[in-house]
Design an enzyme around this catalytic site. Structure first.
Site, PDB file in Angstrom:
ATOM      1  N   GLU A  96      29.753  33.410  31.619  1.00 58.16           N
ATOM      2  CA  GLU A  96      28.710  34.095  32.381  1.00 58.16           C
ATOM      3  C   GLU A  96      29.097  35.526  32.710  1.00 58.16           C
ATOM      4  OE1 GLU A  96      26.767  30.488  34.941  1.00 58.16           O
ATOM      5  OE2 GLU A  96      28.830  31.035  35.320  1.00 58.16           O
ATOM      6  N   CYS A 109      29.686  42.414  36.097  1.00 59.72           N
ATOM      7  CA  CYS A 109      30.911  41.639  36.283  1.00 59.72           C
ATOM      8  C   CYS A 109      31.131  40.788  35.031  1.00 59.72           C
ATOM      9  CB  CYS A 109      30.724  40.757  37.525  1.00 59.72           C
ATOM     10  SG  CYS A 109      32.101  39.648  37.830  1.00 59.72           S
ATOM     11  N   CYS A 116      39.692  28.933  33.746  1.00 67.00           N
ATOM     12  CA  CYS A 116      40.863  29.647  34.273  1.00 67.00           C
ATOM     13  C   CYS A 116      41.949  28.628  34.592  1.00 67.00           C
ATOM     14  CB  CYS A 116      40.481  30.412  35.536  1.00 67.00           C
ATOM     15  SG  CYS A 116      41.883  31.289  36.248  1.00 67.00           S
ATOM     16  N   CYS A 120      43.053  28.275  41.856  1.00 68.47           N
ATOM     17  CA  CYS A 120      42.987  28.648  43.275  1.00 68.47           C
ATOM     18  C   CYS A 120      42.062  27.640  43.958  1.00 68.47           C
ATOM     19  CB  CYS A 120      42.462  30.068  43.431  1.00 68.47           C
ATOM     20  SG  CYS A 120      43.512  31.260  42.581  1.00 68.47           S
ATOM     21  N   CYS A 123      38.137  28.263  44.427  1.00 68.28           N
ATOM     22  CA  CYS A 123      37.360  28.856  43.321  1.00 68.28           C
ATOM     23  C   CYS A 123      36.843  27.794  42.355  1.00 68.28           C
ATOM     24  CB  CYS A 123      38.258  29.843  42.589  1.00 68.28           C
ATOM     25  SG  CYS A 123      37.515  30.529  41.097  1.00 68.28           S
ATOM     26  N   SER A 197      40.546  42.757  38.280  1.00 66.40           N
ATOM     27  CA  SER A 197      41.051  41.992  39.425  1.00 66.40           C
ATOM     28  C   SER A 197      42.011  40.914  38.935  1.00 66.40           C
ATOM     29  CB  SER A 197      39.863  41.346  40.146  1.00 66.40           C
ATOM     30  OG  SER A 197      40.315  40.432  41.101  1.00 66.40           O
ATOM     31  N   CYS A 339      31.151  35.565  43.754  1.00 65.30           N
ATOM     32  CA  CYS A 339      32.585  35.429  43.474  1.00 65.30           C
ATOM     33  C   CYS A 339      33.013  33.975  43.524  1.00 65.30           C
ATOM     34  CB  CYS A 339      33.412  36.144  44.535  1.00 65.30           C
ATOM     35  SG  CYS A 339      33.204  37.894  44.555  1.00 65.30           S
TER      36      CYS A 339
END
Ligand code: SAH
Ligand code: SF4
Length: 348
Positions: A96, A109, A116, A120, A123, A197, A339
């Site tokens: 996305e 973004c 990933c 975390c 997330c 980031s 986010c």
């Protein structure tokens, strides 16, 4: 003629590699400028559209290379104007990108990996795990595909690598893609308008410090002590806060540039006045800016967002301590575009 699997995807090449590719091919190197402009400024999809190249050259190119594209398979728009684009990749994986209008800015973004690996705790992308890295072309094609859908006279002003994935875990492809973003004959974004980031992968940050970096750096800090950070971000056990800050302190920043520290605010974990005071202390000496991101809640996430007052109070302590601190309320929450909410799926 090469079979399609042997052909080179031109958008996987950095500007230097494209020059080399054309050189091997017996072509003058200045042709690369023309080709870069067609690919990234005009955004063409076929060699036939490269009208300042001879027909013969175009034919030769198409025998050894191809121009890849991405098309969104789904788009959702939130009331605040945020748009989320879902792309299906050649192998069926989905990623996305999120377009965020904000006053004078139009920020895109981008994702850098499918999923990933860093898990975390707050997330959702982390919950799906790592599937694979994106290629250079899959990264830059997100920009081209979204740009095609913008109304006339509208252009992207900023790029942030804050979508799915950890950009520095896909170092080579991500740095090549950034090279294309800021290259004058390619996308031509100012390096001040491209932000990467990261959770702070030490070897890659060291590598970046050695290379000339041409983007802004944002570090996902999310806590001001080792224990809390390790609870929220398992990577802190391997690359502790102390070491991440040490690299930041010595990072060769260009004049008037600061590092952005992102701090997701999680109720009862990292939102106390003591946490704010610790944060002031650990950032001393680093040219910094703090982005406070109130947690975006989700059923799969075992945390809550602090109250508005708590967030405001935290911000005030930071400002009184001399830090620049802004509260960045993520946009696009109702379409899961904020986010930490990207998972490569959509509500049907
Ligand atoms: N992997 C990179 C970039 C993608 S995440 C990184 O972690 O920096 C982009 C930002 O979203 C990070 O600062 C992360 O801390 C934040 N984030 C992740 N989950 C979130 C959530 N549920 N609510 C608010 N921000 C979140
Ligand atoms: Fe990965 Fe970043 Fe999400 Fe952590 S916050 S799981 S590093 S995408």
């Amino acid at each position: 003629m090469k079979s399609s699997s042997e052909k080179i995807d031109l958008k996987n090449l950095s500007p230097g590699e494209l020059k080399e590719f054309l050189g091997n091919f017996g072509k003058e190197r200045y042709r690369s400028t023309q080709i870069l402009r067609w690919l990234y400024q005009k955004g063409i999809h076929s060699f036939d559209e490269m009208t300042n190249l001879s027909k013969r050259f175009r034919q030769e190119l198409s025998q050894v290379s191809f121009i890849s594209t991405l098309h969104p398979v789904h788009m959702e728009q939130a009331r605040d104007g945020t748009k989320k684009f879902l792309f299906q990749l050649g192998d069926g994986n989905r990623i996305e990108s999120v377009l965020i209008p904000d006053k004078a800015r139009l920020t895109l973004c981008l994702s850098t990996q499918v999923g990933c690996a860093f898990g975390c705790q707050f997330c959702l992308t982390g919950k799906i795990g790592w599937k694979r890295d994106l290629t250079v072309s899959e990264i830059v094609n997100q920009i081209l595909a979204v740009r095609k859908m913008l109304p006339e006279k509208t252009s992207l002003s900023n790029i942030v690598l804050m979508g799915m994935g950890e950009p520095l875990a896909n170092y080579e492809n991500v740095t090549k893609a950034i090279e294309l973003m800021v290259y004058p004959d390619a996308f031509k974004f100012s390096s001040r308008r491209v932000t990467l980031s990261t959770v702070g992968l030490l070897p890659e940050l060291e590598q970046l410090a050695k290379e000339k970096i041409s983007f802004r750096l944002a570090i996902s800090l999310n806590a001001s002590d080792e224990e809390t950070r390790s609870q929220l971000m398992p990577i802190n056990c391997r690359y502790p806060l102390r070491k991440v800050l040490e690299i930041c302190r010595n990072f060769p920043l260009r004049p008037r540039t600061r590092i952005t520290f992102e701090y997701v605010m999680v109720e009862g974990m990292n939102d106390s006045p003591q946490d704010a005071k610790k944060l002031i202390k650990i950032l001393k000496g680093i040219p910094s800016k703090v982005n406070l991101i109130p947690l975006n809640e989700a059923p799969e996430i075992p945390f809550k967002r602090p109250s508005e007052e708590k967030i405001k109070g935290f911000q005030e302590i930071l400002m009184e301590g001399g830090l620049t601190a802004i509260v960045r309320t993520s946009k696009g929450r109702e379409i899961s575009a904020a986010c930490g909410q990207l998972q490569g799926k959509y509500s049907e």
